[in-house]
Design an enzyme around this catalytic site. Structure first.
Site, PDB file in Angstrom:
ATOM      1  N   ALA A 185       0.860  -1.182   0.000  1.00 33.87           N
ATOM      2  CA  ALA A 185       0.000   0.000   0.000  1.00 33.87           C
ATOM      3  C   ALA A 185       0.899   1.235   0.000  1.00 33.87           C
ATOM      4  O   ALA A 185       2.045   1.175   0.471  1.00 33.87           O
ATOM      5  CB  ALA A 185      -0.870  -0.026   1.246  1.00 33.87           C
TER       6      ALA A 185
ATOM      7  N   GLY B  52       0.682  -5.108   0.763  1.00 31.44           N
ATOM      8  CA  GLY B  52      -0.450  -5.168  -0.167  1.00 31.44           C
ATOM      9  C   GLY B  52      -0.063  -5.751  -1.518  1.00 31.44           C
ATOM     10  O   GLY B  52      -0.921  -6.274  -2.234  1.00 31.44           O
TER      11      GLY B  52
ATOM     12  N   GLU C 281      -0.309  -9.360  -1.008  1.00 27.51           N
ATOM     13  CA  GLU C 281      -1.747  -9.649  -0.893  1.00 27.51           C
ATOM     14  C   GLU C 281      -2.419  -9.593  -2.263  1.00 27.51           C
ATOM     15  O   GLU C 281      -3.317 -10.381  -2.562  1.00 27.51           O
ATOM     16  CB  GLU C 281      -2.398  -8.655   0.070  1.00 27.51           C
TER      17      GLU C 281
ATOM     18  N   GLU D 221       4.131  -5.303   7.311  1.00 23.20           N
ATOM     19  CA  GLU D 221       3.280  -4.272   7.936  1.00 23.20           C
ATOM     20  C   GLU D 221       3.627  -3.988   9.389  1.00 23.20           C
ATOM     21  O   GLU D 221       3.577  -2.841   9.838  1.00 23.20           O
ATOM     22  CB  GLU D 221       1.797  -4.671   7.838  1.00 23.20           C
TER      23      GLU D 221
HETATM   24  N1  CO8 Z   1       4.550   3.357  -0.359  1.00 21.17           N
HETATM   25  C1  CO8 Z   1       4.945   4.557  -0.835  1.00 21.17           C
HETATM   26  N2  CO8 Z   1       6.114   4.771  -1.462  1.00 21.17           N
HETATM   27  C2  CO8 Z   1       6.933   3.704  -1.620  1.00 21.17           C
HETATM   28  C3  CO8 Z   1       6.600   2.416  -1.161  1.00 21.17           C
HETATM   29  C4  CO8 Z   1       5.340   2.266  -0.496  1.00 21.17           C
HETATM   30  N3  CO8 Z   1       4.892   1.078  -0.049  1.00 21.17           N
HETATM   31  N4  CO8 Z   1       7.601   1.578  -1.451  1.00 21.17           N
HETATM   32  C5  CO8 Z   1       8.539   2.309  -2.086  1.00 21.17           C
HETATM   33  N5  CO8 Z   1       8.139   3.590  -2.188  1.00 21.17           N
HETATM   34  C6  CO8 Z   1       8.855   4.724  -2.779  1.00 21.17           C
HETATM   35  C7  CO8 Z   1       9.972   5.206  -1.875  1.00 21.17           C
HETATM   36  O1  CO8 Z   1       9.473   6.047  -0.874  1.00 21.17           O
HETATM   37  C8  CO8 Z   1      10.868   5.902  -2.880  1.00 21.17           C
HETATM   38  O2  CO8 Z   1      10.306   7.161  -3.168  1.00 21.17           O
HETATM   39  P1  CO8 Z   1      11.283   8.467  -3.258  1.00 21.17           P
HETATM   40  O3  CO8 Z   1      12.145   8.200  -4.474  1.00 21.17           O
HETATM   41  O4  CO8 Z   1      10.322   9.585  -3.450  1.00 21.17           O
HETATM   42  O5  CO8 Z   1      12.069   8.507  -2.011  1.00 21.17           O
HETATM   43  C9  CO8 Z   1      10.718   5.035  -4.132  1.00 21.17           C
HETATM   44  O6  CO8 Z   1       9.505   4.297  -3.973  1.00 21.17           O
HETATM   45  C10 CO8 Z   1      11.850   4.053  -4.297  1.00 21.17           C
HETATM   46  O7  CO8 Z   1      11.941   3.325  -3.071  1.00 21.17           O
HETATM   47  P2  CO8 Z   1      13.338   2.964  -2.387  1.00 21.17           P
HETATM   48  O8  CO8 Z   1      14.323   4.041  -2.622  1.00 21.17           O
HETATM   49  O9  CO8 Z   1      13.047   2.571  -0.982  1.00 21.17           O
HETATM   50  O10 CO8 Z   1      13.730   1.687  -3.288  1.00 21.17           O
HETATM   51  P3  CO8 Z   1      14.601   0.429  -2.877  1.00 21.17           P
HETATM   52  O11 CO8 Z   1      14.768  -0.355  -4.138  1.00 21.17           O
HETATM   53  O12 CO8 Z   1      15.826   0.842  -2.137  1.00 21.17           O
HETATM   54  O13 CO8 Z   1      13.690  -0.400  -1.830  1.00 21.17           O
HETATM   55  C11 CO8 Z   1      11.652  -1.443  -1.089  1.00 21.17           C
HETATM   56  C12 CO8 Z   1      12.491  -0.950  -2.288  1.00 21.17           C
HETATM   57  C13 CO8 Z   1      12.367  -2.584  -0.352  1.00 21.17           C
HETATM   58  C14 CO8 Z   1      10.342  -1.967  -1.684  1.00 21.17           C
HETATM   59  C15 CO8 Z   1      11.408  -0.291  -0.107  1.00 21.17           C
HETATM   60  O14 CO8 Z   1      10.967   0.839  -0.852  1.00 21.17           O
HETATM   61  C16 CO8 Z   1      10.366  -0.587   0.936  1.00 21.17           C
HETATM   62  O15 CO8 Z   1      10.682  -1.194   1.939  1.00 21.17           O
HETATM   63  N6  CO8 Z   1       9.107  -0.151   0.693  1.00 21.17           N
HETATM   64  C17 CO8 Z   1       8.053  -0.309   1.657  1.00 21.17           C
HETATM   65  C18 CO8 Z   1       7.554  -1.731   1.723  1.00 21.17           C
HETATM   66  C19 CO8 Z   1       6.411  -1.872   2.712  1.00 21.17           C
HETATM   67  O16 CO8 Z   1       6.580  -1.630   3.902  1.00 21.17           O
HETATM   68  N7  CO8 Z   1       5.239  -2.275   2.237  1.00 21.17           N
HETATM   69  C20 CO8 Z   1       4.070  -2.480   3.058  1.00 21.17           C
HETATM   70  C21 CO8 Z   1       3.237  -1.243   3.104  1.00 21.17           C
HETATM   71  S1  CO8 Z   1       1.817  -1.399   4.175  1.00 21.17           S
HETATM   72  C22 CO8 Z   1       0.738  -2.377   3.310  1.00 21.17           C
HETATM   73  O17 CO8 Z   1       0.970  -2.761   2.205  1.00 21.17           O
HETATM   74  C23 CO8 Z   1      -0.583  -2.807   3.926  1.00 21.17           C
HETATM   75  C24 CO8 Z   1      -1.368  -1.682   4.399  1.00 21.17           C
HETATM   76  C25 CO8 Z   1      -2.586  -2.155   5.141  1.00 21.17           C
HETATM   77  C26 CO8 Z   1      -3.518  -1.002   5.381  1.00 21.17           C
HETATM   78  C27 CO8 Z   1      -4.689  -1.412   6.220  1.00 21.17           C
HETATM   79  C28 CO8 Z   1      -5.818  -0.434   6.019  1.00 21.17           C
HETATM   80  C29 CO8 Z   1      -6.989  -0.678   6.916  1.00 21.17           C
END
Ligand code: CO8
Length: 257
Positions: free
Chosen positions: A65, A108, A111, A131
């Site tokens: 997400a 997500g 998922e 998460e």
């Molecule tokens: N959301 C928003 N932006 C993201 C996300 C994300 N999930 N993942 C990556 N990005 C963005 C980064 O912020 C970055 O943006 P910017 O260039 O502006 O700084 C860009 O994408 C590139 O990311 P990285 O520089 O971090 O790239 P890497 O290749 O070094 O790393 C990763 C990639 C490992 C995927 C890393 O970005 C990461 O850990 N991302 C987050 C992963 C995560 O935690 N996902 C789970 C999110 S929560 C979820 O999915 C469930 C929500 C449930 C909600 C319930 C509602 C009721």
């Protein structure tokens, strides 16, 4: 602004949806989810579409997400966004959906892959439910779909640990259907979709329905549903054609009737 989900038609009867937010590792913002839900609804109703491939890019299937979009949101706002309804729509496409996963399938994103029927993973794909590391729990089905796919103890291991697992582990646990070299993921998913697209669509749709509805029912009800669905197909032209073609030693011509 670029379309957040691209629709392609790589083969007869096969639609391919490509999540297109490379700058955010294909994070699932509301816009992406709405487009996915709309496309999957339309493809589900389109007679010419027999199978769907859902993919991202080489670096990321979907990194979860969109954290930036929800970081400051409150409960009511999260409810009113209706993401839970979009998930339902995405997961209820009646046509077979194949996830072609390269790179990250996290939160997500994992998922989303689990709403699909088949998961083809690239060798270096990374799955996970991280998460808990950002103070929440999965909200798009992982506590249930991952648990049902791999069992309580492996699901708990990754949902509570928050760390990723690789494609081989996903395959061994029963989450990934196949693991192939990264460069072949899309091609393999399309080939499998094509194989399914050539089969009688009513049988395919009822098989999918029986598996999914059966997973939620007691065994006796699930077996009854399967039997009724199999019996129902004897009213289809494709059943007559398929069996006649076998007996006459020729290739069947399925019409979807
Ligand atoms: N959301 C928003 N932006 C993201 C996300 C994300 N999930 N993942 C990556 N990005 C963005 C980064 O912020 C970055 O943006 P910017 O260039 O502006 O700084 C860009 O994408 C590139 O990311 P990285 O520089 O971090 O790239 P890497 O290749 O070094 O790393 C990763 C990639 C490992 C995927 C890393 O970005 C990461 O850990 N991302 C987050 C992963 C995560 O935690 N996902 C789970 C999110 S929560 C979820 O999915 C469930 C929500 C449930 C909600 C319930 C509602 C009721």
């Amino acid at each position: 602004m670029a379309d957040p989900v691209l629709l392609e038609h790589p083969a007869d009867g096969v639609a391919l949806l490509r999540i297109n937010r490379p700058e955010a590792r294909n994070a699932l913002n509301l816009e992406v989810r709405k487009h996915l839900a709309r496309h999957l609804t339309e493809l589900g109703e389109n007679e010419a579409t027999r199978a769907v491939v859902l993919t991202g890019n080489q670096k990321s299937f979907a990194a979860g997400a969109d954290i930036k979009e929800m970081a400051d949101a409150g409960t009511i706002e999260m409810y009113q966004r209706g993401v839970h309804k979009l998930w339902r729509t995405i997961a209820s496409c009646p046509k077979p959906v194949i996830a072609a996963v390269n790179g990250f399938a996290l939160g997500g994103g994992c998922e989303l892959a689990m709403t699909c029927d088949i998961i083809i993973a690239g060798e270096t794909a990374k799955f996970g439910q991280p998460e808990v590391k950002i103070g929440i729990i999965p909200g798009g089905g992982a506590t249930q779909r991952l648990t049902r796919a791999v069992g309580k103890y492996k699901a708990m291991r990754y949902i509570l640990g928050g760390d990723p697992f690789n494609a081989r582990e996903a395959f061994e646990m029963g989450l990934a259907s196949e693991v192939v070299p990264d460069a072949e993921v899309e091609q393999r998913a399309i080939a499998l979709a094509q194989q399914i697209a050539e089969l009688p669509p009513l049988a395919i749709q009822l098989a999918k329905e029986a598996v999914l509805a059966g997973m939620e029912a007691p065994l006796s009800s699930a077996l009854a549903l399967e039997a009724k669905s199999a019996q129902m197909l004897f009213s289809s032209q494709d059943q007559k054609e398929g069996m006649r073609a076998f007996i006459e030693k020729r290739k069947p011509k399925f019409t979807g009737r």
